[in-house]
Motif scaffolding. Structure first.
Motif, PDB file in Angstrom:
ATOM      1  N   GLN A 171     -45.228  -3.238   6.839  1.00  0.00           N
ATOM      2  CA  GLN A 171     -44.928  -4.158   5.748  1.00  0.00           C
ATOM      3  C   GLN A 171     -43.586  -3.878   5.074  1.00  0.00           C
ATOM      4  N   ASP A 172     -42.888  -2.827   5.512  1.00  0.00           N
ATOM      5  CA  ASP A 172     -41.662  -2.444   4.814  1.00  0.00           C
ATOM      6  C   ASP A 172     -40.566  -2.085   5.811  1.00  0.00           C
ATOM      7  N   PRO A 173     -40.044  -3.073   6.554  1.00  0.00           N
ATOM      8  CA  PRO A 173     -39.009  -2.758   7.545  1.00  0.00           C
ATOM      9  C   PRO A 173     -37.768  -2.136   6.933  1.00  0.00           C
ATOM     10  N   GLU A 174     -37.372  -2.591   5.748  1.00  0.00           N
ATOM     11  CA  GLU A 174     -36.191  -2.025   5.110  1.00  0.00           C
ATOM     12  C   GLU A 174     -36.432  -0.573   4.708  1.00  0.00           C
ATOM     13  N   GLY A 175     -37.610  -0.313   4.142  1.00  0.00           N
ATOM     14  CA  GLY A 175     -37.939   1.054   3.753  1.00  0.00           C
ATOM     15  C   GLY A 175     -38.043   1.979   4.947  1.00  0.00           C
ATOM     16  N   TRP A 176     -38.651   1.482   6.013  1.00  0.00           N
ATOM     17  CA  TRP A 176     -38.767   2.294   7.231  1.00  0.00           C
ATOM     18  C   TRP A 176     -37.382   2.589   7.789  1.00  0.00           C
ATOM     19  N   HIS A 177     -36.524   1.563   7.867  1.00  0.00           N
ATOM     20  CA  HIS A 177     -35.183   1.745   8.391  1.00  0.00           C
ATOM     21  C   HIS A 177     -34.405   2.745   7.535  1.00  0.00           C
ATOM     22  N   ALA A 178     -34.538   2.644   6.210  1.00  0.00           N
ATOM     23  CA  ALA A 178     -33.824   3.556   5.318  1.00  0.00           C
ATOM     24  C   ALA A 178     -34.293   4.996   5.508  1.00  0.00           C
ATOM     25  N   ALA A 179     -35.617   5.174   5.636  1.00  0.00           N
ATOM     26  CA  ALA A 179     -36.166   6.517   5.830  1.00  0.00           C
ATOM     27  C   ALA A 179     -35.712   7.116   7.149  1.00  0.00           C
ATOM     28  N   ARG A 180     -35.666   6.288   8.170  1.00  0.00           N
ATOM     29  CA  ARG A 180     -35.260   6.786   9.493  1.00  0.00           C
ATOM     30  C   ARG A 180     -33.767   7.084   9.516  1.00  0.00           C
ATOM     31  N   THR A 181     -32.966   6.248   8.825  1.00  0.00           N
ATOM     32  CA  THR A 181     -31.531   6.501   8.757  1.00  0.00           C
ATOM     33  C   THR A 181     -31.255   7.809   8.035  1.00  0.00           C
ATOM     34  N   GLU A 182     -31.977   8.031   6.939  1.00  0.00           N
ATOM     35  CA  GLU A 182     -31.816   9.272   6.185  1.00  0.00           C
ATOM     36  C   GLU A 182     -32.205  10.471   7.034  1.00  0.00           C
ATOM     37  N   ALA A 183     -33.253  10.292   7.861  1.00  0.00           N
ATOM     38  CA  ALA A 183     -33.734  11.400   8.691  1.00  0.00           C
ATOM     39  C   ALA A 183     -32.676  11.836   9.694  1.00  0.00           C
ATOM     40  N   VAL A 184     -31.912  10.871  10.252  1.00  0.00           N
ATOM     41  CA  VAL A 184     -30.945  11.242  11.279  1.00  0.00           C
ATOM     42  C   VAL A 184     -29.563  11.526  10.690  1.00  0.00           C
ATOM     43  N   THR A 185     -29.360  11.223   9.406  1.00  0.00           N
ATOM     44  CA  THR A 185     -28.087  11.551   8.762  1.00  0.00           C
ATOM     45  C   THR A 185     -27.913  13.056   8.694  1.00  0.00           C
ATOM     46  N   ASP A 186     -29.035  13.743   8.626  1.00  0.00           N
ATOM     47  CA  ASP A 186     -29.047  15.193   8.484  1.00  0.00           C
ATOM     48  C   ASP A 186     -29.091  15.908   9.824  1.00  0.00           C
ATOM     49  N   VAL A 187     -28.627  15.277  10.881  1.00  0.00           N
ATOM     50  CA  VAL A 187     -28.760  15.854  12.219  1.00  0.00           C
ATOM     51  C   VAL A 187     -28.049  17.205  12.277  1.00  0.00           C
ATOM     52  N   ASP A 188     -28.758  18.197  12.743  1.00  0.00           N
ATOM     53  CA  ASP A 188     -28.211  19.541  12.947  1.00  0.00           C
ATOM     54  C   ASP A 188     -27.879  19.658  14.429  1.00  0.00           C
ATOM     55  N   SER A 189     -26.596  19.607  14.752  1.00  0.00           N
ATOM     56  CA  SER A 189     -26.177  19.587  16.158  1.00  0.00           C
ATOM     57  C   SER A 189     -26.658  20.826  16.912  1.00  0.00           C
ATOM     58  N   GLU A 190     -26.568  21.988  16.252  1.00  0.00           N
ATOM     59  CA  GLU A 190     -27.013  23.215  16.930  1.00  0.00           C
ATOM     60  C   GLU A 190     -28.502  23.163  17.231  1.00  0.00           C
ATOM     61  N   GLU A 191     -29.298  22.603  16.277  1.00  0.00           N
ATOM     62  CA  GLU A 191     -30.744  22.483  16.495  1.00  0.00           C
ATOM     63  C   GLU A 191     -31.037  21.530  17.641  1.00  0.00           C
ATOM     64  N   VAL A 192     -30.293  20.411  17.706  1.00  0.00           N
ATOM     65  CA  VAL A 192     -30.495  19.456  18.796  1.00  0.00           C
ATOM     66  C   VAL A 192     -30.147  20.101  20.131  1.00  0.00           C
ATOM     67  N   VAL A 194     -32.588  20.548  23.329  1.00  0.00           N
ATOM     68  CA  VAL A 194     -32.224  20.004  24.644  1.00  0.00           C
ATOM     69  C   VAL A 194     -32.285  21.111  25.691  1.00  0.00           C
ATOM     70  N   ALA A 195     -31.789  22.304  25.337  1.00  0.00           N
ATOM     71  CA  ALA A 195     -31.835  23.431  26.273  1.00  0.00           C
ATOM     72  C   ALA A 195     -33.281  23.823  26.574  1.00  0.00           C
ATOM     73  N   GLU A 196     -34.144  23.821  25.528  1.00  0.00           N
ATOM     74  CA  GLU A 196     -35.561  24.139  25.750  1.00  0.00           C
ATOM     75  C   GLU A 196     -36.197  23.111  26.678  1.00  0.00           C
ATOM     76  N   ARG A 197     -35.840  21.859  26.477  1.00  0.00           N
ATOM     77  CA  ARG A 197     -36.408  20.800  27.327  1.00  0.00           C
ATOM     78  C   ARG A 197     -35.955  20.961  28.771  1.00  0.00           C
ATOM     79  N   ASN A 198     -34.678  21.276  28.962  1.00  0.00           N
ATOM     80  CA  ASN A 198     -34.181  21.449  30.327  1.00  0.00           C
ATOM     81  C   ASN A 198     -34.853  22.635  31.010  1.00  0.00           C
ATOM     82  N   ALA A 199     -35.087  23.706  30.240  1.00  0.00           N
ATOM     83  CA  ALA A 199     -35.781  24.867  30.799  1.00  0.00           C
ATOM     84  C   ALA A 199     -37.213  24.507  31.170  1.00  0.00           C
ATOM     85  N   ALA A 200     -37.860  23.718  30.323  1.00  0.00           N
ATOM     86  CA  ALA A 200     -39.235  23.288  30.611  1.00  0.00           C
ATOM     87  C   ALA A 200     -39.286  22.408  31.852  1.00  0.00           C
TER      88      ALA A 200
END
Length: 461
Positions: free
Chosen positions: A390-411, A415-421
């Protein structure tokens, strides 16, 4: 199709028919406000919010009462430990409960009675029980005499000896029987108290709900709901004192109880350090994803809470919202999909309803033109019944905020863990990591030169 509900009292599913279709009544046990709510507290709030929505679709006047317990020994202990007034702690955590439940899409009940506002009704009810020979005063206490109620134990299906053994009852010298429970107890100068015929004191927990229910809904109500842990002693005692006070053959006609919540297959407890606090979880996860997860298991079954399940809920909602955003739904309101409603009418079968919601999303994505728009409108309407989409704008805002904080080293680490798996052919772990990254708005692309990643365009669905 009639709405059918599993009645704990009869141990079977029954078609729900209210006493009065013009005034349908439901009571759910709410929080004791001395701390933040955990996901075990949130489950009944979400489930019975859904039931309230369903009842409102069928009946024009549904009165839903969900109480606030604001006088309790746990509150007294928390206030003493923190060195603050009891009213301060109850106001703080009542406000927090409202905010946290709203974030999970839980609507406001028709009425939200508080125990401290109903002392006159509580005292009057206790006086009636004494007059009718079902309760007695002893050393500043008033206790209910369980031997005076022949049906005691009918709800929980236990005999009196088993109930005494399993209830952690206080064996006090002033009790006639070990299973007798407190209706009123004395308060010292450090505890909250009210004047009564038995001296300054405060009510027992069980009598609070009986008095509030009778005051706002009547002596016999249609539905009483709560967690499975409340069947005994809380709800059993409510039945006894309510029926004996009012002289009725029933207190609630339908009893609904939701199952327990585990965390990573383990019981949630302070000793294990795995208590999942809603207020804290909302710092990292969208409330709508938490609601989706709480609806993912049938309410009477256990629900296992895990980060991987939350990731999957986020990923699923991303896809559902994406389908809606890519489809031009007509402006006018649409009807929910019949299959979704049919699943919910079958004792709130939310797993089946969510499966139908996802089926409808796939059909919408595959359709074209006016048919796609029609299906998208039905998808949104079906989500509304469940309190979702019921809240596409709110969902989009929450998801945008979530990826604004991307930690490149964590990603890169993930990715390395996934490749090893993948190299170790541990595809379950590899898929879990991909889903976790996807939930954060990170897209992966596997190629001959390795795995590349990027933030999804727009950051959201």
């Amino acid at each position: 199709m009639p709405l059918t509900l599993y009645n704990t009292l009869t141990r079977r599913k029954e078609a729900f028919v209210p006493q009065d279709p013009e005034r349908v009544t439901m009571y759910a046990c709410g929080p004791t406000v001395y701390n933040y709510a955990h996901i075990g507290n949130a489950r009944p709030a979400v489930i019975f919010d859904l039931l309230y929505r369903l009842l409102q679709r069928r009946y024009s006047n549904v009165i839903y009462a969900r109480n606030i317990t604001d006088v309790d020994d746990k509150i007294n202990a928390a206030a003493h430990e923190q060195g603050i007034e009891i009213g301060t702690i109850t106001r703080r955590f009542t406000d927090a409960y409202h905010a946290d439940m709203a974030a999970l899409g839980v609507g406001t009940p028709t009425v939200e009675p508080r125990a401290t506002d109903h002392m006159a009704e509580i005292i009057e009810m206790i006086e009636t029980l004494i007059e009718r020979g079902h309760a007695y005063a002893a050393e500043g206490h008033v206790l209910f005499d369980v031997t005076t109620f022949d049906d005691y134990g009918a709800l929980s299906r236990r005999d009196r000896r088993e109930m005494v053994a399993g209830a952690r009852v206080e064996v006090a010298p002033y009790k006639k029987n070990p299973g007798d429970f407190v209706l009123w107890k004395p308060s010292d100068s450090t505890q909250p108290g009210w004047d009564s015929p038995w001296g300054r004191g405060r009510p027992g927990w069980h009598i609070e709900c009986s008095a509030m229910s009778a005051a706002h809904l009547g002596e016999v109500i249609d539905i009483h709901a709560g967690g499975q842990d409340l069947v005994f002693p809380h709800h059993e005692n409510e039945v006894a004192q309510s029926r004996c006070c009012h002289g009725r053959d029933a207190f609630a006609r339908f009893w609904l109880h939701n199952g327990f919540v585990t965390v990573e297959k383990r019981k949630m407890s302070k000793s294990l350090g795995n208590t999942q606090i809603v207020h804290d979880l909302l710092e990292d996860w969208p409330g709508e994803a938490m609601r989706y997860l709480l609806l993912s298991a049938h309410y009477r079954q256990p629900l296992d809470w895990s980060e991987s399940a939350l990731v999957q809920a986020v990923t699923t909602l991303d896809r559902l919202y994406r389908t809606l955003s890519e489809s031009d739904a007509p402006g006018e309101a649409a009807d929910p999909d019949p299959a979704v409603l049919e699943a919910l009418d079958d004792d709130l079968n939310t797993p089946a309803a969510l499966a139908e919601l996802n089926r409808l999303s796939r059909e919408t994505a595959q359709a074209e033109g006016a048919e796609r728009a029609r299906k998208a409108a039905a998808l949104a309407a079906s989500g509304a019944v469940l309190g979702l989409l019921q809240d596409p704008e709110g969902w989009h805002a929450a998801r945008t905020e979530a990826v604004t904080d991307v930690d490149s080293e964590e990603v890169e680490r993930l990715v390395a863990e996934r490749n090893a798996a993948r190299k170790a052919r541990d595809f379950a772990t590899a898929d879990r990591i991909r889903d976790e990254l996807d939930a954060r708005g990170i897209e992966l692309e596997d190629g001959p030169d390795g795995t590349r990643w990027q933030v999804r365009a727009g950051g959201g669905p």
